[in-house]
Design a protein around this motif. Sequence first.
Motif, PDB file in Angstrom:
ATOM      1  N   ASP A  77       0.855  -1.190   0.000  1.00 54.65           N
ATOM      2  CA  ASP A  77       0.000   0.000   0.000  1.00 54.65           C
ATOM      3  C   ASP A  77       0.890   1.239   0.000  1.00 54.65           C
ATOM      4  N   LEU A  78       0.981   1.905  -1.147  1.00 53.01           N
ATOM      5  CA  LEU A  78       1.879   3.043  -1.267  1.00 53.01           C
ATOM      6  C   LEU A  78       1.340   4.300  -0.601  1.00 53.01           C
ATOM      7  N   THR A  79       0.102   4.267  -0.119  1.00 53.48           N
ATOM      8  CA  THR A  79      -0.404   5.423   0.636  1.00 53.48           C
ATOM      9  C   THR A  79       0.192   5.465   2.040  1.00 53.48           C
ATOM     10  N   MET A 106      -1.226   7.924  -8.646  1.00 54.87           N
ATOM     11  CA  MET A 106      -2.612   8.341  -8.451  1.00 54.87           C
ATOM     12  C   MET A 106      -2.733   9.818  -8.801  1.00 54.87           C
ATOM     13  N   VAL A 107      -3.965  10.243  -9.130  1.00 57.43           N
ATOM     14  CA  VAL A 107      -4.186  11.638  -9.470  1.00 57.43           C
ATOM     15  C   VAL A 107      -5.610  12.035  -9.089  1.00 57.43           C
ATOM     16  N   HIS A 108      -5.741  13.258  -8.622  1.00 55.69           N
ATOM     17  CA  HIS A 108      -7.049  13.882  -8.408  1.00 55.69           C
ATOM     18  C   HIS A 108      -6.911  15.333  -8.797  1.00 55.69           C
ATOM     19  N   LEU A 109      -7.745  15.775  -9.728  1.00 59.37           N
ATOM     20  CA  LEU A 109      -7.665  17.142 -10.226  1.00 59.37           C
ATOM     21  C   LEU A 109      -8.517  18.084  -9.379  1.00 59.37           C
ATOM     22  N   LEU A 124       1.674  13.019  -2.678  1.00 58.42           N
ATOM     23  CA  LEU A 124       3.112  12.941  -2.407  1.00 58.42           C
ATOM     24  C   LEU A 124       3.501  11.578  -1.855  1.00 58.42           C
ATOM     25  N   SER A 125       2.632  10.970  -1.044  1.00 54.32           N
ATOM     26  CA  SER A 125       2.941   9.642  -0.485  1.00 54.32           C
ATOM     27  C   SER A 125       3.034   8.600  -1.581  1.00 54.32           C
ATOM     28  N   VAL A 126       2.033   8.551  -2.452  1.00 56.44           N
ATOM     29  CA  VAL A 126       1.987   7.507  -3.485  1.00 56.44           C
ATOM     30  C   VAL A 126       2.986   7.771  -4.596  1.00 56.44           C
ATOM     31  N   LYS A 205     -10.606   8.248 -15.394  1.00 54.43           N
ATOM     32  CA  LYS A 205     -10.973   9.050 -14.226  1.00 54.43           C
ATOM     33  C   LYS A 205     -10.675  10.529 -14.464  1.00 54.43           C
ATOM     34  N   VAL A 206      -9.528  10.817 -15.041  1.00 54.87           N
ATOM     35  CA  VAL A 206      -9.151  12.196 -15.325  1.00 54.87           C
ATOM     36  C   VAL A 206     -10.154  12.849 -16.264  1.00 54.87           C
ATOM     37  N   ARG A 207     -10.527  12.133 -17.318  1.00 54.86           N
ATOM     38  CA  ARG A 207     -11.470  12.701 -18.285  1.00 54.86           C
ATOM     39  C   ARG A 207     -12.822  12.993 -17.623  1.00 54.86           C
TER      40      ARG A 207
END
Length: 249
Positions: A77-79, A106-109, A124-126, A205-207
């Motif tokens: 778990d990279l978190t 991972m990404v969240h806009l 930053l964690s992942v 997810k980004v789209r």
Amino acid sequence: MGTYLITGATGGIGTAVAELLRERGHDLVLTARSAERLDALAARLRTGAAHAATQVFNPGAATAPRPTPRITTIPVDLTEPLRIEASLGMADVPARLDGVVHAAGMVHLAPVSDLGADEWIEHLSVNLVSVAELTRLLLPALRAAEGHVVFVNSTAGLRANPEWSAYAASKFGLRALADSLRAEERSLRVTTVYPGRTATEMQRKVRAEEGHPYAEDDFAAPATVARVLVSALETPRDAVVSEVTVRPN
């Protein structure tokens, strides 16, 4: 044949890299968060290996059997970067690694005004801290094989656009990590791959977050990015592909 560890192995680019390396007969250590998805991927790769060519044919030479690649899975778990060492300690990590491919991410806009500390910490964690920690822990095995570290970055690691601040910051940091590692560990080869938009579930997810439809054909295929990455791994020892950008046509 070599041994390669891949993070984010159940994601689009990670899976494509695993498939190519398995086809070449390499042993694999696959990591991702979900043990169930890892087991399913490993089972599929083993089935594919069973149907792959098992003989090496050289004119005028005796044929030799090609061993079936060994595939090991390690849920990580990279978190939670502080728990990575314990996860590896409970696993069968090889003493020699010819390469580590950091494909997880991972990404969240969101605009800076809407990004809370928890979202910054997760990015930053992942995308950075866990990559640095995993690399540190695997350095003895990489040094033993004079191995190759590949960081799957992003074109967002070259330029930050609106609403991409947290993701881009983590990828800018990943570029710095790669540059420092390359200068410090002279026996290792270090490559940063900067994919543009790629047809993965992350891109879907980004789209959606951008309010646009997702059309797979609009983006580079994960297998295309994987081919570029594996080509860097296969570069003769007298050179290294230090950076390469792969954009959809």
